[in-house]
Design an enzyme around this catalytic site. Structure first.
Site, PDB file in Angstrom:
ATOM      1  N   SER A 139       0.649  -1.127  -0.007  1.00 50.28           N
ATOM      2  CA  SER A 139       0.165   0.073   0.145  1.00 50.28           C
ATOM      3  C   SER A 139       1.150   1.156   0.148  1.00 50.28           C
ATOM      4  O   SER A 139       1.657   1.440   1.040  1.00 50.28           O
ATOM      5  CB  SER A 139      -1.012  -0.050   1.221  1.00 50.28           C
ATOM      6  N   LYS A 164      -1.021  -1.097  -4.292  1.00 49.53           N
ATOM      7  CA  LYS A 164      -2.493  -0.277  -4.149  1.00 49.53           C
ATOM      8  C   LYS A 164      -1.620   1.187  -3.819  1.00 49.53           C
ATOM      9  O   LYS A 164      -0.889   1.532  -3.118  1.00 49.53           O
ATOM     10  CB  LYS A 164      -3.036  -0.726  -2.769  1.00 49.53           C
ATOM     11  N   LYS A 166      -2.811   4.803  -2.925  1.00 48.84           N
ATOM     12  CA  LYS A 166      -3.926   5.786  -2.291  1.00 48.84           C
ATOM     13  C   LYS A 166      -4.254   6.912  -2.962  1.00 48.84           C
ATOM     14  O   LYS A 166      -3.289   7.719  -3.877  1.00 48.84           O
ATOM     15  CB  LYS A 166      -3.031   6.479  -0.749  1.00 48.84           C
ATOM     16  N   ASP A 191      -7.010   2.909  -3.303  1.00 48.24           N
ATOM     17  CA  ASP A 191      -7.892   2.957  -2.042  1.00 48.24           C
ATOM     18  C   ASP A 191      -8.122   4.416  -1.835  1.00 48.24           C
ATOM     19  O   ASP A 191      -7.284   5.415  -1.506  1.00 48.24           O
ATOM     20  CB  ASP A 191      -6.996   2.290  -0.837  1.00 48.24           C
ATOM     21  N   GLU A 216     -10.919   0.358  -3.651  1.00 45.95           N
ATOM     22  CA  GLU A 216     -11.201   0.098  -2.256  1.00 45.95           C
ATOM     23  C   GLU A 216     -11.801   1.366  -1.795  1.00 45.95           C
ATOM     24  O   GLU A 216     -11.451   2.507  -1.729  1.00 45.95           O
ATOM     25  CB  GLU A 216      -9.844  -0.136  -1.495  1.00 45.95           C
ATOM     26  N   ASP A 241     -13.808  -1.869   2.810  1.00 43.10           N
ATOM     27  CA  ASP A 241     -12.710  -1.938   3.910  1.00 43.10           C
ATOM     28  C   ASP A 241     -13.402  -1.041   5.159  1.00 43.10           C
ATOM     29  O   ASP A 241     -14.133  -2.041   5.968  1.00 43.10           O
ATOM     30  CB  ASP A 241     -11.504  -1.117   3.534  1.00 43.10           C
ATOM     31  N   LYS A 265     -10.027  -6.820   7.966  1.00 40.27           N
ATOM     32  CA  LYS A 265      -9.089  -6.472   8.986  1.00 40.27           C
ATOM     33  C   LYS A 265      -9.569  -7.146  10.337  1.00 40.27           C
ATOM     34  O   LYS A 265     -10.587  -6.737  10.830  1.00 40.27           O
ATOM     35  CB  LYS A 265      -8.662  -4.893   9.212  1.00 40.27           C
ATOM     36  N   GLY A 293      -4.250  -3.945   6.293  1.00 33.95           N
ATOM     37  CA  GLY A 293      -3.330  -3.558   7.271  1.00 33.95           C
ATOM     38  C   GLY A 293      -3.497  -2.139   7.823  1.00 33.95           C
ATOM     39  O   GLY A 293      -4.330  -1.500   7.310  1.00 33.95           O
ATOM     40  N   LEU A 295      -0.735  -0.378   9.314  1.00 32.35           N
ATOM     41  CA  LEU A 295       0.740  -0.239   9.867  1.00 32.35           C
ATOM     42  C   LEU A 295       1.073  -0.908  11.219  1.00 32.35           C
ATOM     43  O   LEU A 295       1.637  -0.217  11.943  1.00 32.35           O
ATOM     44  CB  LEU A 295       0.677   1.373   9.873  1.00 32.35           C
TER      45      LEU A 295
END
Ligand code: OSB
Ligand code: MG
Length: 372
Positions: A139, A164, A166, A191, A216, A241, A265, A293, A295
């Site tokens: 990501s 991915k 952002k 995303d 996403e 998500d 998640k 995830g 982080l």
């Protein structure tokens, strides 16, 4: 029959780790990772997990401060000194509360680790997973175009199986055009972290030109209905998500065709009992899932890797190398990918990683002990 597990005590820390690279998404920039770390104790064993909520309610509505309070005043006192036959029994006692799915997850996940350790099995085995490695994607946060192009090239060269990107308004179609031109065959996704509305439908339809694996969470965090409307107007699959916090959310998204791929998640969804239900619901709808995830430190990362061994995790997850995030992690093992795969941590039962306690001490902001 094995004996129930009595929770003899618990340790709750607030941990602060600087990030190697600031991480920018549509809602803001993270410079450090601040999180609750929870250890449950039973007869010399320790079950460990972390909370994935942020300091401010900018991803979902939970916060670190609120979760620390709820964990220390309500959730942990509700289980310390009590015995539970299995994780399902513990999860059932935690269900009267509204929301707080991330705080619940931290407690429930720590108990699963304890449970697996009491059975002397890897967490993977008690969850029902298989295999010794999982497929990984990466990501990439919002950055100047030349930086992003360099990062895409670098991560593809390292073997990451999906990139991915952002996005946010004004940082979307131009970015996709440039990345797709340079990497025509890469598995790409975007995303948006909720930053568009249905008024942006025309812009989102133009994303159909870039052969994305999925888009996403383009729309609001609490709105499954509008995602269903948007999906009817797009060719590219949507992947929810933020909107999926319970099995009921997953059911509604699946029944309304709002999420043709789903991000699971465990730390966002109340823990493993409900994540397994979401996983199975998606399988019943033939909707592939992948592991998101937040982080996480090595503790949450190890949990995510074990979860990713379940059979319907059919797309690469955001379980990339820990060294991308932290100069030094709070565990004794290195969680590093190789050739697009993350090996399962198997240094002992449960999550298969161990705390680096001396280092943890130096990054702990506060510490509370609970005894039966
Ligand atoms: O939406 O998946 C997200 C990080 C923080 C908050 C939200 C998200 C993310 C990521 C990073 O995409 C995933 C990771 O590398 O851990
Ligand atoms: Mg996301």
């Amino acid at each position: 029959m094995r004996n129930p597990i009595r929770i003899d005590g618990a340790e709750l820390r607030l941990v602060r780790l600087p990030l190697v690279t600031p991480f920018t998404i549509a809602t803001g920039t993270m410079y450090e990772k601040v999180f609750p770390l929870l250890v449950l104790r039973s007869q010399g064993l320790e079950g460990i997990a972390e909370g994935v909520m942020d300091p401010l309610p900018d991803y979902l509505d939970e916060t670190v401060a609120g979760s620390m309070e709820f964990l220390s005043k309500v959730l942990i006192p509700a289980v310390v000194g009590r015995s539970f036959a299995n994780p399902q029994a513990l999860q059932a006692t935690l269900t009267p509360w509204r929301g707080h799915r991330m705080a619940l997850a931290a407690l429930e996940m720590a108990f699963w680790d304890l449970w697996a350790k009491s059975l002397d099995l890897p967490l993977r085995d008690v969850l029902g997973g298989q295999g010794d490695a999982v497929e990984v994607g990466v990501s990439l946060g919002i950055a100047p175009l030349d930086v992003t192009l360099g990062r895409v090239a670098d991560h593809l060269a390292q073997g990451y199986r999906r990139i991915k990107l952002k996005v946010k308004p004004g940082h979307d179609l131009g970015l996709l055009r440039a990345v797709r031109a340079e990497f025509p065959l890469a598995h790409l996704t975007v995303d948006a972290n909720c930053c568009y509305t249905l008024a942006d439908t025309a812009l989102l339809q133009r994303m159909d030109d870039f052969d994305l694996d999925y888009i996403e969470q383009p729309l609001a965090w609490d709105d499954i209905h509008d995602h269903a409307t948007l999906q009817r107007r797009l060719r590219t699959p949507l992947c929810l998500d933020e909107s999926i916090r319970t099995p009921a959310d997953a059911r509604k998204a699946l029944q309304s065709d709002a999420s043709r791929v789903m991000n699971i998640k465990v730390g966002r969804s109340g823990g493993y009992v409900d994540s397994l239900r979401i996983h199975d619901l998606c399988a019943a709808f033939d909707v592939p899932v992948w592991c998101g995830g937040m982080l996480e430190s090595g503790i949450g990362r190890a949990h995510n890797i074990h979860l990713s061994t379940l059979p319907n995790f059919r797309k690469p997850g955001d379980v990339s190398s820990a060294s991308r995030y932290f100069h030094r992690d709070i565990i004794e093992q290195a969680l590093e990918t190789s050739g697009g795969l993350m090996p399962l941590p198997l240094n002992g039962p449960g999550i298969g990683v161990t705390l680096d306690r001396p280092f943890l001490e130096t990054v702990t902001e506060s510490r509370q002990e609970f005894v039966a």
